[in-house]
Write a protein that holds these residues in place. Structure first.
Motif, mmCIF file in Angstrom:
data_model
loop_
_atom_site.group_PDB
_atom_site.id
_atom_site.type_symbol
_atom_site.label_atom_id
_atom_site.label_comp_id
_atom_site.label_asym_id
_atom_site.label_seq_id
_atom_site.Cartn_x
_atom_site.Cartn_y
_atom_site.Cartn_z
ATOM 1 N N ALA A 227 48.415 39.479 47.359
ATOM 2 C CA ALA A 227 47.821 40.750 46.907
ATOM 3 C C ALA A 227 47.324 40.631 45.467
ATOM 4 O O ALA A 227 46.229 41.144 45.109
ATOM 5 C CB ALA A 227 48.850 41.865 47.044
ATOM 6 N N ARG A 228 48.112 39.952 44.639
ATOM 7 C CA ARG A 228 47.698 39.764 43.249
ATOM 8 C C ARG A 228 46.425 38.924 43.178
ATOM 9 O O ARG A 228 45.489 39.214 42.405
ATOM 10 C CB ARG A 228 48.835 39.108 42.459
ATOM 11 C CG ARG A 228 48.548 39.029 40.955
ATOM 12 C CD ARG A 228 49.711 38.373 40.188
ATOM 13 N NE ARG A 228 50.909 39.178 40.283
ATOM 14 C CZ ARG A 228 52.015 38.791 40.881
ATOM 15 N NH1 ARG A 228 52.062 37.605 41.473
ATOM 16 N NH2 ARG A 228 53.079 39.577 40.931
ATOM 17 N N ALA A 229 46.403 37.894 44.019
ATOM 18 C CA ALA A 229 45.196 37.042 44.052
ATOM 19 C C ALA A 229 43.986 37.835 44.504
ATOM 20 O O ALA A 229 42.867 37.675 44.003
ATOM 21 C CB ALA A 229 45.435 35.849 44.950
ATOM 22 N N LEU A 230 44.179 38.703 45.525
ATOM 23 C CA LEU A 230 43.070 39.516 46.018
ATOM 24 C C LEU A 230 42.537 40.430 44.923
ATOM 25 O O LEU A 230 41.313 40.624 44.774
ATOM 26 C CB LEU A 230 43.529 40.331 47.232
ATOM 27 C CG LEU A 230 42.461 41.205 47.887
ATOM 28 C CD1 LEU A 230 41.313 40.344 48.435
ATOM 29 C CD2 LEU A 230 43.072 42.050 49.015
ATOM 30 N N LYS A 231 43.464 40.966 44.153
ATOM 31 C CA LYS A 231 43.040 41.848 43.054
ATOM 32 C C LYS A 231 42.219 41.084 42.015
ATOM 33 O O LYS A 231 41.213 41.582 41.503
ATOM 34 C CB LYS A 231 44.270 42.479 42.419
ATOM 35 C CG LYS A 231 43.937 43.477 41.304
ATOM 36 C CD LYS A 231 45.210 44.110 40.756
ATOM 37 C CE LYS A 231 44.856 45.118 39.640
ATOM 38 N NZ LYS A 231 46.096 45.723 39.072
ATOM 39 N N MET A 232 42.672 39.865 41.744
ATOM 40 C CA MET A 232 41.969 39.050 40.754
ATOM 41 C C MET A 232 40.573 38.646 41.257
ATOM 42 O O MET A 232 39.684 38.349 40.477
ATOM 43 C CB MET A 232 42.773 37.808 40.415
ATOM 44 C CG MET A 232 44.085 38.123 39.697
ATOM 45 S SD MET A 232 43.840 39.011 38.139
ATOM 46 C CE MET A 232 42.991 37.779 37.185
ATOM 47 N N LEU A 233 40.388 38.633 42.574
ATOM 48 C CA LEU A 233 39.081 38.262 43.123
ATOM 49 C C LEU A 233 38.158 39.462 43.235
ATOM 50 O O LEU A 233 36.956 39.305 43.432
ATOM 51 C CB LEU A 233 39.249 37.622 44.515
ATOM 52 C CG LEU A 233 39.950 36.264 44.558
ATOM 53 C CD1 LEU A 233 40.194 35.847 46.001
ATOM 54 C CD2 LEU A 233 39.115 35.218 43.820
ATOM 55 N N GLY A 234 38.657 40.694 43.139
ATOM 56 C CA GLY A 234 37.863 41.895 43.370
ATOM 57 C C GLY A 234 37.070 42.345 42.155
ATOM 58 O O GLY A 234 36.858 41.611 41.188
ATOM 59 N N GLY A 235 36.615 43.630 42.249
ATOM 60 C CA GLY A 235 35.756 44.171 41.204
ATOM 61 C C GLY A 235 36.397 44.213 39.833
ATOM 62 O O GLY A 235 35.696 44.123 38.806
ATOM 63 N N ASP A 236 37.703 44.342 39.822
ATOM 64 C CA ASP A 236 38.399 44.358 38.527
ATOM 65 C C ASP A 236 38.719 42.950 38.060
ATOM 66 O O ASP A 236 39.330 42.777 37.005
ATOM 67 C CB ASP A 236 39.695 45.173 38.642
ATOM 68 C CG ASP A 236 39.406 46.653 38.906
ATOM 69 O OD1 ASP A 236 38.326 47.092 38.525
ATOM 70 O OD2 ASP A 236 40.277 47.313 39.533
#
Length: 548
Positions: A227-236
């Motif tokens: 989940a943390r990795a996904l966040k780092m890959l997203g718009g933010d």
């Protein structure tokens, strides 16, 4: 048949070789000449327990060898087979050595055997009768078998019925024991079956649950990082930064004279790859979305399986089979009463069959007893015992494979007097005649045994002694008979005659045995009639006796 007896250095005998023949063999001699020594030596080689000091004085050891002719169907062959001994022919050679130290060693056809084997063989080879005989007719334990043999009573059906009765009772006892043991654990069985049925385990289920549990536990542990990795890959994260960089570069591209075209193309490609990575991580995160209640349910069932397996001390995969086994045991309890009822009927039927067979044998024994009593009574009259009453008692006894009868030979020497056991009621001379009459009736057609009579004619003479001799001769028509006798009437009827004599030479006493020719027989019987001084009358009487 006893063919020969070889004795060396035993008691008063230095060296003696005797050859016996069929029919009636008589041994005579003065009192104390050593006739009983022959029987002691024969008993020694047959393994009988007797006197210990058998070795002749001055000798290092004594030895006795007896040779028997053994027909193919002789019962001694069964004893030999049990001892692992095979005969190459019909010669059975028994040899026994008595050392000076008292140690005894036995051999059968030169194979070493125990004294017990010799004694077992002796029971099939020789039967001894005398005033103090407790091995044969005076032993009440053998009277039933003797009566059965006399009456030709077939015990086969009775023994088969006894065996069936014993088997039925054993089956019933075992079934009742199994039912009692099962009932003792019935509550446990029903609880265990209910517990197993409620869980309803399946073979291989533990491995499946364990794999599933491990997978869910692993998903929970890595989901946060994904989940943390996904966040780092997203718009933010990376996507937003790359979009900002692209806008900035595009705004400066017109003034960069083409220097930013390639970087912008690379960023465009990177945005495409980043998008694929973002979608892949999203999919992975979705797959790692574990329902905690599902993990809890999986763990609860896995732990329940393992706990029940430990409780019953089996593998988890064996719980399903255990349930089937426990249900079967419960089924046996439920069906036990019906099985036991059926077995009880079998017992009742087998007992009825045994009772019928035993009753038939009792009736046959009663008839045989009456016939034996008549036969013995007929034999007693010529033996000057016509007033004696012989009776075979058949009384109730403990049930067994040979029936439920006790059999005892009894006698009353005079009418009106109480009857009792032969050796308790009859005097020495009477007892001898009773035994002879009984043996004559029982031994007809029995040629398996060598019959030995030790002074069975003691205390009788004249016509009675002649009657004794004629009955011994009748016995010898069916079996070989050896008689130690002081009666000239008995000696005269012998087919083979041996004289036992004792002599002293160089202060050493020895006994010798001589096979007599016809002339010597006349002299011996004359001596028996008149004593040391043989008269013409005694010689004539001897010839008359021998002439028959």
């Amino acid at each position: 048949m006893l063919r020969s007896l070889d004795i060396r250095d035993m008691l008063l005998i230095d060296r003696l070789e005797l050859t016996f023949g069929p029919g009636l063999n008589v041994l005579t001699g003065e009192t104390g000449a050593g006739k009983s020594i022959l029987l002691d030596c024969l008993g020694f080689v047959l393994g009988w327990r007797g006197r210990a000091d058998l070795v002749r004085q001055g000798a290092q050891q004594g030895e006795v060898t007896a040779v028997f002719d053994l027909p193919a169907a002789h019962p001694a062959r069964a004893v030999l087979a049990d001892a692992g001994i095979e005969l190459d022919d019909d010669d059975l050679i028994l040899r026994r050595v008595n050392g000076g130290d008292g140690r005894k060693t036995g051999y059968v056809n030169d194979r070493r055997v125990s004294g017990e084997v010799l004694r077992q063989l002796s029971e099939t080879l020789v039967e001894l009768h005398g005033q103090h005989d407790d091995r044969g007719l005076l032993n009440p334990r053998g009277h039933r078998a003797l009566l059965d043999a006399f009456g030709a009573i077939d015990l086969g059906p009775l023994r088969a019925a006894w065996s069936a009765r014993r088997t039925a009772r054993r089956d019933l006892d075992e079934a009742e024991a199994r039912l009692a043991a099962a009932r003792a654990e019935e509550d446990f069985l029903r609880h265990a079956v209910a517990e197993l049925d409620q869980l309803s385990p399946e073979a291989g289920e533990e491995a499946v649950l364990d794999t599933r549990r491990r997978a869910m536990q692993g998903a929970i542990r890595i989901r946060e990082d994904v989940a943390r990795a996904l966040k780092m890959l997203g718009g933010d994260g990376a996507e937003g930064a790359m979009l900002d960089a692209t806008r900035w570069l595009e705004g400066a591209a017109d003034r960069a004279e083409g220097r930013l075209d390639e970087p912008l193309a690379a960023l465009s490609r990177a945005m495409v790859e980043l998008g694929e990575a973002h979608r892949g991580v999203e999919d992975a995160l979705s797959a790692l979305d574990v329902d905690p209640s599902r993990l809890e349910a999986t763990e609860e069932r896995l732990f329940a399986l393992r706990a029940l397996a430990r409780k019953h001390n089996v593998l988890a995969d064996d719980l399903a089979g255990l349930a089937d086994d426990l249900r079967a045991r419960l089924g046996r309890i439920d069906a036990g009463e019906a099985q036991i009822a059926a077995l009880r009927k079998q017992v009742e039927a087998s007992e009825a069959a045994y009772d019928a067979a035993a009753a038939a044998v009792t009736a046959a024994r009663t008839n045989a007893a009456a016939a034996l009593d008549r036969a013995v009574t007929a034999e007693l009259a010529p033996l000057k015992m016509e007033r004696a009453v012989f009776q075979t008692l058949v009384t109730p006894g403990e049930p067994g494979p040979d029936g439920r009868d006790d059999v005892a030979f009894t006698v009353a020497t005079n009418p009106g007097t109480p009857s009792g056991a032969l050796d308790k009621i009859a005097s020495g001379g009477e007892l001898s005649r009773f035994l002879l009459a009984l043996k004559v009736c029982l031994a007809r057609g029995n040629d398996a045994l060598v019959l030995i009579f030790d002074e069975i004619d003691r205390g009788v003479g004249g016509a009675t002694a002649d009657a004794v001799g004629r009955r011994l001769k009748r016995l010898s028509e069916d079996a070989q008979v050896l008689v130690v006798t002081h009666s000239p009437q008995v000696a005269a009827l012998g087919a083979n005659h041996f004289r036992v004599a004792k002599s002293v030479q160089d202060d050493m006493t020895t006994s010798t045995v001589t096979a007599l020719d016809p002339g010597q027989r006349v002299d011996e019987i004359a001596r028996m009639l008149s004593g040391d001084r043989i008269t013409e009358a005694a010689t004539g009487a001897a010839r008359a006796l021998l002439g028959g």
